[in-house]
Write a protein that holds these residues in place. Structure first.
Motif, PDB file in Angstrom:
ATOM      1  N   PHE A  71      33.368  36.032  46.219  1.00  0.00           N
ATOM      2  CA  PHE A  71      33.561  36.829  45.171  1.00  0.00           C
ATOM      3  C   PHE A  71      34.481  36.318  44.225  1.00  0.00           C
ATOM      4  N   ASP A  82      39.408  38.276  38.120  1.00  0.00           N
ATOM      5  CA  ASP A  82      39.508  39.298  37.710  1.00  0.00           C
ATOM      6  C   ASP A  82      40.928  40.227  37.958  1.00  0.00           C
ATOM      7  N   HIS A 110      48.116  41.236  33.728  1.00  0.00           N
ATOM      8  CA  HIS A 110      48.166  42.170  32.672  1.00  0.00           C
ATOM      9  C   HIS A 110      49.562  43.107  32.963  1.00  0.00           C
ATOM     10  N   GLN A 128      38.629  30.400  37.459  1.00  0.00           N
ATOM     11  CA  GLN A 128      37.749  30.439  36.575  1.00  0.00           C
ATOM     12  C   GLN A 128      37.853  29.570  35.533  1.00  0.00           C
ATOM     13  N   PHE A 187      38.147  49.605  34.617  1.00  0.00           N
ATOM     14  CA  PHE A 187      38.989  48.246  34.775  1.00  0.00           C
ATOM     15  C   PHE A 187      38.612  47.442  33.622  1.00  0.00           C
ATOM     16  N   PHE A 191      41.314  47.022  30.985  1.00  0.00           N
ATOM     17  CA  PHE A 191      42.481  46.260  30.864  1.00  0.00           C
ATOM     18  C   PHE A 191      42.550  44.992  30.270  1.00  0.00           C
ATOM     19  N   ASP A 198      35.425  40.339  26.586  1.00  0.00           N
ATOM     20  CA  ASP A 198      35.996  40.522  27.982  1.00  0.00           C
ATOM     21  C   ASP A 198      35.612  41.851  28.841  1.00  0.00           C
ATOM     22  N   LYS A 240      32.537  41.221  30.404  1.00  0.00           N
ATOM     23  CA  LYS A 240      32.872  40.188  31.642  1.00  0.00           C
ATOM     24  C   LYS A 240      33.198  41.194  32.688  1.00  0.00           C
ATOM     25  N   PHE A 241      34.302  41.807  32.237  1.00  0.00           N
ATOM     26  CA  PHE A 241      35.077  42.584  33.413  1.00  0.00           C
ATOM     27  C   PHE A 241      33.869  43.607  34.295  1.00  0.00           C
ATOM     28  N   ASP A 269      31.442  41.368  35.942  1.00  0.00           N
ATOM     29  CA  ASP A 269      32.233  40.920  37.269  1.00  0.00           C
ATOM     30  C   ASP A 269      32.250  41.794  38.427  1.00  0.00           C
ATOM     31  N   PHE A 270      32.688  43.151  38.085  1.00  0.00           N
ATOM     32  CA  PHE A 270      32.850  44.247  38.944  1.00  0.00           C
ATOM     33  C   PHE A 270      31.673  44.625  39.585  1.00  0.00           C
ATOM     34  N   ALA A 321      29.786  42.362  41.797  1.00  0.00           N
ATOM     35  CA  ALA A 321      30.674  42.143  42.994  1.00  0.00           C
ATOM     36  C   ALA A 321      30.430  43.489  44.029  1.00  0.00           C
ATOM     37  N   LYS A 355      27.260  43.004  45.559  1.00  0.00           N
ATOM     38  CA  LYS A 355      27.206  42.110  46.674  1.00  0.00           C
ATOM     39  C   LYS A 355      27.959  42.406  47.933  1.00  0.00           C
ATOM     40  N   ILE A 356      29.116  43.210  47.798  1.00  0.00           N
ATOM     41  CA  ILE A 356      29.731  43.673  48.894  1.00  0.00           C
ATOM     42  C   ILE A 356      28.737  44.700  49.511  1.00  0.00           C
ATOM     43  N   ASP A 403      25.847  31.461  45.008  1.00  0.00           N
ATOM     44  CA  ASP A 403      26.696  32.484  43.994  1.00  0.00           C
ATOM     45  C   ASP A 403      26.651  31.717  42.732  1.00  0.00           C
ATOM     46  N   VAL A 456      27.149  33.810  40.053  1.00  0.00           N
ATOM     47  CA  VAL A 456      27.487  35.165  39.167  1.00  0.00           C
ATOM     48  C   VAL A 456      28.673  34.594  38.268  1.00  0.00           C
ATOM     49  N   ASP A 457      29.624  33.663  38.658  1.00  0.00           N
ATOM     50  CA  ASP A 457      30.688  33.242  37.946  1.00  0.00           C
ATOM     51  C   ASP A 457      30.141  32.521  36.543  1.00  0.00           C
ATOM     52  N   SER A 458      28.974  31.610  36.701  1.00  0.00           N
ATOM     53  CA  SER A 458      28.455  30.856  35.665  1.00  0.00           C
ATOM     54  C   SER A 458      27.704  31.811  34.992  1.00  0.00           C
ATOM     55  N   LEU A 465      29.895  33.858  32.556  1.00  0.00           N
ATOM     56  CA  LEU A 465      30.595  32.970  31.591  1.00  0.00           C
ATOM     57  C   LEU A 465      29.618  32.303  30.675  1.00  0.00           C
TER      58      LEU A 465
END
Lengths: 270, 300
Positions: free
Chosen positions: A61, A67, A74, A96, B49, B52, B58, B61-62, B65-66, B69, B72-73, B257, B259-261, B264
């Motif tokens: 993850f 994040d 922040h 990252q 989230f 923030f 961004d 992006k958040f 990402d969340f 994730a 996946k979790i 994995d 996800v990052d790539s 972004l």
């Protein structure tokens, strides 16, 4: 019976291992070529992350962990805990390195927020101390951006931010436009750079007293397709170009930019 | 007169019946509901989230990402706990005996169980992806509404007018087709994890042991590529032996994995995704083969 079972499993595994190995090597090679993923979990990274986040990283993850680190940064910003903020921002980009916004906003925190706050920090014994701390934070932001550019040389954003930092913060309050201009030029050279990046190049030349260079720049911009950006942006360029023509004494027959009153009505000029 | 023994052939009908019943069994379990509810809550809260972040893109992006994730979790948890219970419940409730007393191959039974599990995981992944898509759409809608009102959008650490390029960028980020590649590879991680869980279930006597062992292999799987590089180096004989076990037998889950790539905006070619899926299917098939060998000889 057990012997047969063992034999069957052994045959399967013997078949699997070389194929698995070949598959994995090939996939990893391709991923490395494409620069996918980030650095692996090293002891240094594990120590910086703490147990829970390291476990998150182990679970695959990475983005989520980055994040969470960013959210902590922040919080540090809200609490004005600048050293912790720097640490976390650096950790976020370690996780990252291709997250442009982490570099961009992280440098802004250092060179603007932290440097300003340290510049007025009355806990320091003298003004000289405050100025020194202020300068240190600006330089920290600059170094951070340079590192970001080394990791992401193909994005205009970080060149733009570095130019802006040099212009606005490096010799604050004395502005530093001509040293900043090359970074704006570099940022503007990217096809996806928005118009405000191009405009900034001209403004740097004007502020640095290089009106001729600014005028040539405005002329170059004026030839571009106007339909891609709001008319207000072109009006501003027309105004600055016209001012440059006035200052340089360009004969009316050679002038490119309409006076302000007319420029507002121009649409789709090429 | 010579009598011929009754010959039974492999049957997709039986396979389908076992798979369908497996899905129904898992869906009826409480842990499944609890995990799905948590997944929905986390997916929806990803929008919170994102506030923030300081940039409009961004925020996207958040959310991504969340959201990814969370998929996946919770998918991994369902895969691990579900696979651990597949055989255990059958044995505990003694439902396996009447099934295997009928003309059903043990291989069919095992494969049916596995297919039911991965079909359920597919449904769960699709459901979570749909919710994730909804949250992304809502984020896009909010950002575009801000742009539509003529307000400035946060771009970089400043504000920028909502030019067509900025609007295009927002749409490009929220409707990125590469997200489907990331979700596909996440799903194939579940497929691998389920096969490992099922393999362990063929010889494990308790669900807890099965869950813990699968989690350990899952974590090792994300270090497999590191272990492989270390194995190729020059470690001590003991370390080399340990690394050999990981390198030879544990799947390289970090290959899945992306996800990052994807988040972004890095390019992830389709052929890499297909090859990775191929690797996942290959590994799962071998693991199922080993599971079948063990289950075939198991005294029930």
């Amino acid at each position: 019976m057990m012997k047969t079972l063992g034999l069957k499993i052994a045959v399967l595994l013997v078949l699997m291992v070389p194929l698995k190995w070949t598959f994995e090597e090939s996939l990893e090679g391709r991923r490395a070529d494409l620069k996918l993923g980030g650095p692996g979990l090293s002891i240094e990274l594990r120590a910086k992350l703490g147990q829970n986040l390291a476990l998150g990283l182990l679970g695959g993850f990475r983005a989520f962990v980055a994040d969470l680190v960013w959210l902590k940064a922040h919080g540090c910003w809200m609490e004005r805990m600048w050293f912790q903020l720097k640490e976390r921002v650096e950790l976020a980009v370690l996780l990252q390195p291709h997250a442009i916004s982490f570099w961009d906003v992280g440098a802004w925190h250092m060179a603007w927020n932290a440097s300003y706050d340290e510049g007025i920090n009355q806990n320091y014994p003298s003004q000289a101390w405050r100025l020194k701390r202020r300068h240190d934070w600006v330089m920290a932001g600059k170094r951070f951006l340079e590192e970001g550019i080394r990791n992401n040389p193909d994005h205009y954003d970080l060149y733009f931010r570095l130019g802006w930092l040099i212009y606005e913060r490096l010799k604050d309050p004395m502005k530093n436009p001509l040293e900043a201009a090359p970074y704006f030029v570099k940022a503007a050279s990217f096809p996806d750079a928005p118009l405000y990046v191009d405009r900034m190049v001209g403004r740097m030349y004007v502020k640095g007293g290089k009106t001729r260079e600014a005028y040539e720049w405005w002329k170059k911009l004026w030839k571009e397709d106007h339909s891609k950006n709001p008319q207000q942006l072109w009006d501003k360029i027309a105004q600055w170009g016209h001012e440059a023509e006035e200052e340089l004494g360009i004969p009316p027959s050679e002038r490119v930019f309409p006076p302000k009153s007319k420029s507002a009505t121009i649409k789709g000029a090429k | 007169m010579q009598t011929h023994p009754l010959r039974i052939y492999f049957s997709f009908g039986r396979l389908w019946t076992i798979a369908r019943n497996t899905m129904t069994e898992i869906i009826r379990q409480k842990f499944f509901y609890i995990l799905v509810i948590f997944a929905v809550v986390v997916l929806v809260s990803s929008r919170y989230f994102s506030q923030f972040s300081m940039q409009d893109l961004d925020q996207v992006k958040f959310v991504k990402d969340f959201g990814l994730a969370a998929i996946k979790i919770f998918g991994t948890l369902i895969a691990i706990v579900g696979a651990a219970q597949l055989l255990h419940l059958e044995l505990e409730n003694r439902t396996i005996y009447p099934i295997l007393a009928k003309p059903v191959f043990r291989g069919e039974f095992l494969l049916g169980k596995y297919l039911g599990m991965i079909a359920l995981l597919l449904l769960t992944t699709l459901m979570m992806s749909a919710i994730f898509g909804g949250v992304l759409f809502y984020t896009e809608h909010q950002l575009l509404a801000t742009a539509g009102r003529g307000e400035m959008l946060p771009v970089g650490v400043g504000y920028q007018m909502a030019t067509p390029e900025v609007v295009q960028q927002i749409i490009k980020q929220t409707r990125d087709p590469n997200l489907l590649k990331a979700i596909a590879l996440i799903y194939f991680q579940f497929v691998i994890v389920s096969s490992i869980g099922l393999l362990i279930a063929t010889f494990a006597t308790s669900v807890i042991f099965n869950v813990i062992a699968t989690v350990m292999i899952y974590l090792c799987g994300h270090l497999e590529s590191t272990a492989r590089q270390a194995w190729l180096g020059d470690p001590s004989p003991v370390t080399k032996f340990m690394l050999l076990i990981i390198t030879f037998f544990v799947p390289d889950l970090s290959a899945f994995d992306i996800v990052d790539s994807v988040v972004l905006g890095q390019a992830v070619p389709l052929n890499l995704v297909i090859r990775t899926i191929g690797y996942g299917i290959f590994y799962s098939a071998i693991v199922l083969g080993v599971a079948w060998c063990i289950f075939q000889e198991k005294e029930i």
